[in-house]
Design an enzyme around this catalytic site. Structure first.
Site, PDB file in Angstrom:
ATOM      1  N   GLY A 225       0.523  -1.043  -0.158  1.00 44.46           N
ATOM      2  CA  GLY A 225      -0.017  -0.393   0.356  1.00 44.46           C
ATOM      3  C   GLY A 225       0.983   1.488  -0.052  1.00 44.46           C
ATOM      4  N   GLU A 259       4.491  -6.585   1.548  1.00 45.14           N
ATOM      5  CA  GLU A 259       3.065  -7.167  -0.188  1.00 45.14           C
ATOM      6  C   GLU A 259       3.442  -6.092  -1.167  1.00 45.14           C
ATOM      7  OE1 GLU A 259      -0.252  -7.926   1.427  1.00 45.14           O
ATOM      8  OE2 GLU A 259       0.942  -9.629   2.399  1.00 45.14           O
ATOM      9  N   PRO A 260       4.406  -4.555  -1.608  1.00 48.71           N
ATOM     10  CA  PRO A 260       4.342  -3.728  -2.265  1.00 48.71           C
ATOM     11  C   PRO A 260       3.903  -3.949  -3.669  1.00 48.71           C
ATOM     12  CG  PRO A 260       6.614  -4.191  -1.971  1.00 48.71           C
ATOM     13  CD  PRO A 260       5.884  -5.587  -1.461  1.00 48.71           C
ATOM     14  N   GLY A 261       2.750  -3.690  -3.760  1.00 52.06           N
ATOM     15  CA  GLY A 261       3.319  -3.714  -5.568  1.00 52.06           C
ATOM     16  C   GLY A 261       2.877  -2.566  -6.294  1.00 52.06           C
ATOM     17  N   ARG A 262       2.263  -1.368  -6.054  1.00 53.90           N
ATOM     18  CA  ARG A 262       2.269  -0.308  -6.928  1.00 53.90           C
ATOM     19  C   ARG A 262       3.630   0.456  -6.381  1.00 53.90           C
ATOM     20  NH1 ARG A 262      -1.825   3.077  -7.170  1.00 53.90           N
ATOM     21  NH2 ARG A 262      -2.597   1.964  -5.604  1.00 53.90           N
ATOM     22  N   ARG A 298      -7.519   3.391 -14.459  1.00 49.21           N
ATOM     23  CA  ARG A 298      -7.943   4.020 -13.314  1.00 49.21           C
ATOM     24  C   ARG A 298      -8.381   5.661 -13.085  1.00 49.21           C
ATOM     25  NH1 ARG A 298      -3.673   5.660 -10.837  1.00 49.21           N
ATOM     26  NH2 ARG A 298      -4.065   5.676  -8.400  1.00 49.21           N
ATOM     27  N   CYS A 328     -16.999   5.127 -25.546  1.00 50.22           N
ATOM     28  CA  CYS A 328     -18.548   5.329 -25.552  1.00 50.22           C
ATOM     29  C   CYS A 328     -18.887   5.424 -24.417  1.00 50.22           C
ATOM     30  CB  CYS A 328     -18.916   4.424 -26.638  1.00 50.22           C
ATOM     31  SG  CYS A 328     -18.908   4.678 -28.062  1.00 50.22           S
ATOM     32  N   GLU A 329     -18.610   6.248 -23.462  1.00 49.07           N
ATOM     33  CA  GLU A 329     -18.379   6.398 -22.475  1.00 49.07           C
ATOM     34  C   GLU A 329     -18.300   7.939 -22.299  1.00 49.07           C
ATOM     35  OE1 GLU A 329     -19.210   4.098 -19.632  1.00 49.07           O
ATOM     36  OE2 GLU A 329     -19.873   2.848 -20.919  1.00 49.07           O
ATOM     37  N   TYR A 357      -1.025  -1.406 -12.187  1.00 46.84           N
ATOM     38  CA  TYR A 357      -2.788  -1.456 -12.223  1.00 46.84           C
ATOM     39  C   TYR A 357      -3.291  -0.677 -13.237  1.00 46.84           C
ATOM     40  CZ  TYR A 357      -2.010  -2.579  -6.869  1.00 46.84           C
ATOM     41  OH  TYR A 357      -2.006  -3.462  -6.205  1.00 46.84           O
TER      42      TYR A 357
HETATM   43  C1  LIG Z   1      -3.444  -4.862  -2.871  1.00 49.36           C
HETATM   44  C2  LIG Z   1      -2.588  -6.120  -2.036  1.00 49.36           C
HETATM   45  C3  LIG Z   1      -1.379  -5.657  -2.273  1.00 49.36           C
HETATM   46  C4  LIG Z   1      -0.814  -4.816  -2.690  1.00 49.36           C
HETATM   47  O1  LIG Z   1      -0.511  -3.768  -2.382  1.00 49.36           O
HETATM   48  P1  LIG Z   1      -0.110  -2.267  -3.335  1.00 49.36           P
HETATM   49  O2  LIG Z   1      -0.678  -0.605  -3.290  1.00 49.36           O
HETATM   50  O3  LIG Z   1      -0.131  -1.982  -4.856  1.00 49.36           O
HETATM   51  O4  LIG Z   1       1.365  -1.759  -2.666  1.00 49.36           O
HETATM   52  C5  LIG Z   1      -0.537  -5.994  -0.839  1.00 49.36           C
HETATM   53  N1  LIG Z   1      -2.183  -7.163  -0.270  1.00 49.36           N
HETATM   54  C6  LIG Z   1      -2.993  -6.780  -0.732  1.00 49.36           C
HETATM   55  C7  LIG Z   1      -3.249  -8.268   0.561  1.00 49.36           C
HETATM   56  C8  LIG Z   1      -3.624  -6.639  -2.211  1.00 49.36           C
HETATM   57  O5  LIG Z   1      -4.527  -6.998  -1.565  1.00 49.36           O
END
Ligand SMILES: *Cc1c(COP(=O)(O)O)cnc(C)c1O
Length: 417
Positions: A225, A259-262, A298, A328-329, A357
């Site tokens: 997050g 658990e980083p994604g973004r 997004r 078309c939105e 994302y």
């Molecule tokens: C989406 C998600 C993440 C990653 O979130 P980011 O904002 O991209 O870092 C980590 N853990 C869980 C359980 C998620 O659903």
């Protein structure tokens, strides 16, 4: 800067371009924050699950946080070892749980009592001990967009403290459950570390109690997050935050999992798009481009802002416009009220911060073909997903035939349309 004009010529637009060196940099930055303490970074695949991108992270030592069993398969295919893969999500199916246990991944992040009982039953059938962690909902407001806020009791995620305590004791007694972790994840694009620290402190108290009762916890999973800068957002100091977390967790002697994604991929990617038309509706200026909400949703669903710049502006003068796609939105826009120079058909625009994302939330709405993806490593470009074709778009569809007149091949194989 990469030669985007050349890339556009070579691969056409719309095109996602990911700078793998930037991913290396963000991974390393985060890993270094943990220096001297046991940690595991599990990249959240849902941010961008391209196999080559996952493989790149695997080579850096990353694990994977998956939210479907197919993401687990992607992680395994990309070379992430099973002991670095975790599986989260509120709605795991029986089949997914079975597959995950057979795949012998690190643990499942369980999100409800009924899920825990199902995991236990499946583990019993398979004759295994399922390693689990409970996602505890700390009831803390992450102060982010409501759609990506997950740590309040009013959200569908996680289990409250009292319930979690009870379920941990159940798991501890069960011969088919091994509670090895404790988990929270309160939202995405978080820009203030206070709610995260507050959550960590709450979860720590629970963990301490469980350890005192002899539970074999090993992992303290602080979720992901971490917010990034899209336009003018100021992320919190990650190093300081992790230092605080280490201080909180250290007395428990647990490994820290995140658990980083973004954070890892968001600013490493751009979406390259070509201008199709400019138009004025009265005094309102629109720049119509060949990317749309199906490529990057997004802005449409979160009102997210992405910086957009013209690659080769023909003048320094700019004026306000909306950058929109062909769908078309009215909700189909990439940016509203942004300053851009006058554009002509064929001009290239760069939509920034599109690494997370973007493609992973893309769709075929309006029968649009999904874009190609290119990786940049040391300035060298490599195609890591080809542009979708019309044939691929329709390949899963089964035609309802008129027995007398139609043959599938006549229609699907026709080159005349
Ligand atoms: C989406 C998600 C993440 C990653 O979130 P980011 O904002 O991209 O870092 C980590 N853990 C869980 C359980 C998620 O659903």
């Amino acid at each position: 800067m990469a030669n985007y004009a050349q890339l556009a010529q070579k691969y056409h637009t719309p095109l996602f371009v990911y700078n793998f060196d930037a991913i290396t940099q963000s991974y390393t930055t985060l890993k270094e924050c943990f220096e001297g303490y046991k940690s595991l970074i599990c990249y959240a695949l849902k941010a961008n699950s391209n196999l080559s991108l996952i493989r790149h992270l695997a080579n850096l030592g990353s694990g994977a946080d998956c939210v479907s069993f197919h993401e687990v398969r992607r992680a395994l295919l990309s070379g992430i070892p099973k002991y670095k893969i975790i599986f989260s999500g509120v709605g795991k199916t029986l089949h997914e749980i079975e597959s995950a246990l057979k795949a012998d991944i690190l643990f499942l992040n369980v999100e409800s009592e009924s899920e825990l009982f199902l995991v236990e039953a499946v583990a019993k059938d398979l004759g295994v001990e399922a390693r689990i962690s409970l996602r505890v909902n700390p009831n803390v407001d992450a102060k982010t967009h409501p759609y990506i806020s997950t740590g309040l009791s009013s959200n569908k995620f996680g289990i409250n403290h009292e319930e979690a305590f009870k379920l941990y004791l159940h798991a501890h007694k069960s011969p088919n459950l091994l509670p090895v972790g404790i988990h929270f994840h309160i939202g995405s694009q978080i820009l203030d570390s206070a709610p995260l620290i507050e959550s960590a402190l709450k979860i720590k108290e629970l963990a301490r109690g469980l350890l005192a009762l002899g539970l074999p916890l090993k992992f303290f999973d602080i979720g992901g997050g971490y917010g990034i800068t899209y336009t003018d957002e100021v992320p919190f100091n990650l190093q300081e935050y992790i230092k605080n977390i280490i201080n909180i967790v250290k007395p428990l002697d647990l490994s820290i999992l995140t658990e980083p994604g973004r954070f890892l991929v968001g600013n490493a990617g751009i979406l390259l798009t070509s201008v199709l038309y400019e138009k004025l509706n009265g005094t309102k200026r629109f720049v119509i481009v060949d990317a749309a909400m199906n490529d990057l949703i997004r802005p449409s669903i979160y009102k997210a802002k992405h910086e957009i710049v013209a690659l080769n502006p023909k003048s320094k003068e700019v004026s306000k416009c909306d950058v929109v796609g062909a769908i078309c939105e009215s909700g189909d826009y990439l940016a509203k009220d942004v300053n851009l120079p006058d554009c002509e058909s064929g001009d290239l625009l760069i939509v920034k911060s599109a690494g997370a994302y973007g493609y992973s939330m893309s769709s075929n709405y309006n029968s649009r073909l999904r874009p190609a993806e290119v990786a940049l490593t040391n300035g060298k470009d490599t195609l890591i997903r080809h542009r979708e074709s019309f044939e691929e778009l329709i390949e899963d569809e089964l035609l309802l035939l008129d027995e007398n007149t139609d043959k599938v091949d006549d229609i699907k194989g026709s080159k005349d349309v």
